[in-house]
Motif scaffolding. Structure first.
Motif, PDB file in Angstrom:
ATOM      1  N   ILE A  72      11.046  41.782   8.013  1.00  0.00           N
ATOM      2  CA  ILE A  72      10.965  41.892   6.556  1.00  0.00           C
ATOM      3  C   ILE A  72      10.339  43.237   6.236  1.00  0.00           C
ATOM      4  O   ILE A  72       9.270  43.577   6.759  1.00  0.00           O
ATOM      5  N   GLU A  73      11.016  44.014   5.406  1.00  0.00           N
ATOM      6  CA  GLU A  73      10.484  45.324   5.025  1.00  0.00           C
ATOM      7  C   GLU A  73       9.490  45.120   3.880  1.00  0.00           C
ATOM      8  O   GLU A  73       9.832  45.210   2.703  1.00  0.00           O
ATOM      9  N   GLY A  74       8.244  44.830   4.240  1.00  0.00           N
ATOM     10  CA  GLY A  74       7.228  44.487   3.259  1.00  0.00           C
ATOM     11  C   GLY A  74       6.717  45.654   2.447  1.00  0.00           C
ATOM     12  O   GLY A  74       5.883  45.469   1.553  1.00  0.00           O
ATOM     13  N   MET A  75       7.226  46.872   2.715  1.00  0.00           N
ATOM     14  CA  MET A  75       6.835  48.052   1.947  1.00  0.00           C
ATOM     15  C   MET A  75       8.024  48.679   1.218  1.00  0.00           C
ATOM     16  O   MET A  75       7.892  49.767   0.665  1.00  0.00           O
ATOM     17  N   ALA A  76       9.171  47.964   1.203  1.00  0.00           N
ATOM     18  CA  ALA A  76      10.378  48.539   0.591  1.00  0.00           C
ATOM     19  C   ALA A  76      10.594  49.970   1.087  1.00  0.00           C
ATOM     20  O   ALA A  76      10.890  50.884   0.318  1.00  0.00           O
TER      21      ALA A  76
END
Length: 460
Positions: free
Chosen positions: A51-55
């Protein structure tokens, strides 16, 4: 052996100079090679998903693989792949986007200057502030104030605005005429018994003292992020902007709102200025302007500033500033489509629905023995770790707790960002769902427990 030496990772270490990377450690650890992505997920070259939790870098607001943005770029590339805005030339996408931004921006924005990154937008703002004060007959009014722990970019001037040591050390920065005032982090800098409102009052008084010390006739502008992003997701204390803005107006100091991270929905409003009651003279935007699909940024200026700049260019004969790719038609087309998607899908309503869920989940960590403060709003937040909860004592920097947490989260399938003070930042794509938020937070929870256990073991 030959295959390993010629692998992508080996060639990366040999040839690529990485931003914000310990290059010596990189020789040992090598890169995470991301090969594809979809939605809020990215996949590395081994097939592992995260999951790209920092966009990405706070920027891929609509997630990965948005076909409408891909098609907007392709269509524009077929029609007009490049043109510039120099010497009385333009193109329709640039006109449309400038008009759109002026209509939606906070404050009375009259004109837009296009650039390619937040750093360039802020750098342009500095140049324009100096140019403007020369234009209106105030050649001494050139000093610019920003805040400790603020982040405004990495060009020579923008990095000078940035109030973080690693952006200055051995770069011989900051340059002249740029200084820093208090960081508005109540948890760290509020005095014992002082309320948030009293803290805000003290900071406003300190700002006024600094302006008077420098000389009001010499102080031109004040730069501020609505929420300080790379400095650790630091929210302003209650009444902060309501108290500093009268000080700025009293001494005719321009307020530049750096909306590079907060702009276009991150806080639950279109702009962070709306969330915190900021009335800016200039606004810089980037990142979510195009959902990061193509590089583009913009500086919006008030009509008064635009008029003064125009008259001065007439006196000189030209406005001697611009970039080859200012208003690149493909980037502008993608930005226009991005703004359409925000409106059509009511992204703000989605952020307001899922944002409180993320904030509630993050605040579950408040009682963890390693956690000092949890903070955030909308779809931006941070968990700051401490060595001692009672005294708020930070970990020894040599322990690199923040980077260790970031890597442990990555091992658990979540990409996050370590910020100064061992705070872990969360800034996922705005399209994230509640169930994906749960996966992101659960992955971080495992990382937090793992690092806590490792630290206890090392101390035993």
């Amino acid at each position: 052996m030959a295959d390993r030496l010629n692998s992508p990772a080996a060639r990366d270490v040999k040839f690529v100079m990485h931003p914000y990377t310990n290059m010596e450690k990189h020789k040992e650890s090598g890169p995470l090679i991301v090969e594809k992505a979809s939605g809020v997920w990215v996949t590395d070259d081994s097939g592992k998903r995260y999951i790209e939790g920092m966009a990405g870098l706070w920027c891929t607001s609509l997630g990965f693989g948005e076909e409408r943005l891909i098609e907007a770029a392709a269509k524009q590339m077929r029609e007009l792949p490049y043109y510039h805005l120099f010497t009385h030339k333009t193109h329709n996408p640039a006109i449309d986007l400038a008009e759109k931004l002026c209509g939606m921006a906070p404050g009375n924005m009259g004109q837009v200057f296009f650039a390619n990154s937040g750093s360039e937008a802020n750098d342009t703002a500095i140049k324009l502030i100096w140019y403007y004060n020369n234009a209106v007959g105030r050649p001494e009014k050139k000093k610019i104030l920003a805040r400790l722990k603020g982040y405004h970019g990495v060009t020579v001037a923008a990095a000078s605005l940035t109030g973080l040591p690693y952006n200055h050390k051995d770069f011989d920065l900051p340059i002249a005429n740029i200084g820093h005032v208090d960081c508005p982090h109540y948890y760290r800098y509020g005095e014992e018994g002082e309320t948030e409102e009293e803290f805000a009052t003290r900071l406003a008084e300190n700002l006024e003292k600094r302006i008077l010390e420098e000389g009001p006739d010499t102080v031109a502008a004040f730069f501020a992020e609505p929420i300080m992003g790379a400095g650790g997701v630091i929210l302003p204390p209650k009444t902060y902007f309501q108290k500093i803005q009268p000080v700025l107006k009293k001494y005719d100091v321009l307020l530049v709102a750096d909306e590079v991270i907060c702009g276009f929905g991150r806080t639950g409003n279109m702009f962070g200025c709306e969330t915190f009651g900021i009335e800016p003279d200039m606004v810089t935007v980037a990142k979510a302007l195009s959902s990061a699909y193509l590089p583009i940024s913009a500086l919006m200026v008030s009509q008064d500033i635009a008029d003064a700049v125009s008259k001065n260019s007439g006196k000189i004969g030209t406005f001697g500033h611009g970039y080859t790719y200012s208003g690149h038609p493909a980037a502008v087309a993608v930005a226009l489509e991005t703004l359409k998607i925000y409106e059509e899908r009511d992204i703000l309503a989605h952020v307001r629905e899922v944002g409180p869920h993320m904030q509630a989940r993050l605040r579950e960590f408040q009682d963890h023995p390693m956690v000092g403060e949890v903070r955030g709003t909308g779809l931006i937040g941070a968990v700051e770790t401490v060595a001692d909860k009672a005294t708020k004592r930070s970990f020894d920097p040599a322990l690199a707790v923040g980077p260790k947490l970031m890597m442990a989260a990555q091992q658990n399938g979540v990409i996050l960002r370590a910020t100064p003070g061992d705070a872990i930042a969360f800034s996922p794509p705005l399209i994230i769902t509640k169930s994906e938020i749960d996966q992101m937070v659960d992955g971080f929870a495992k990382a937090l427990d793992q690092v806590h256990a490792d630290l206890n073991k090392a101390a035993a």
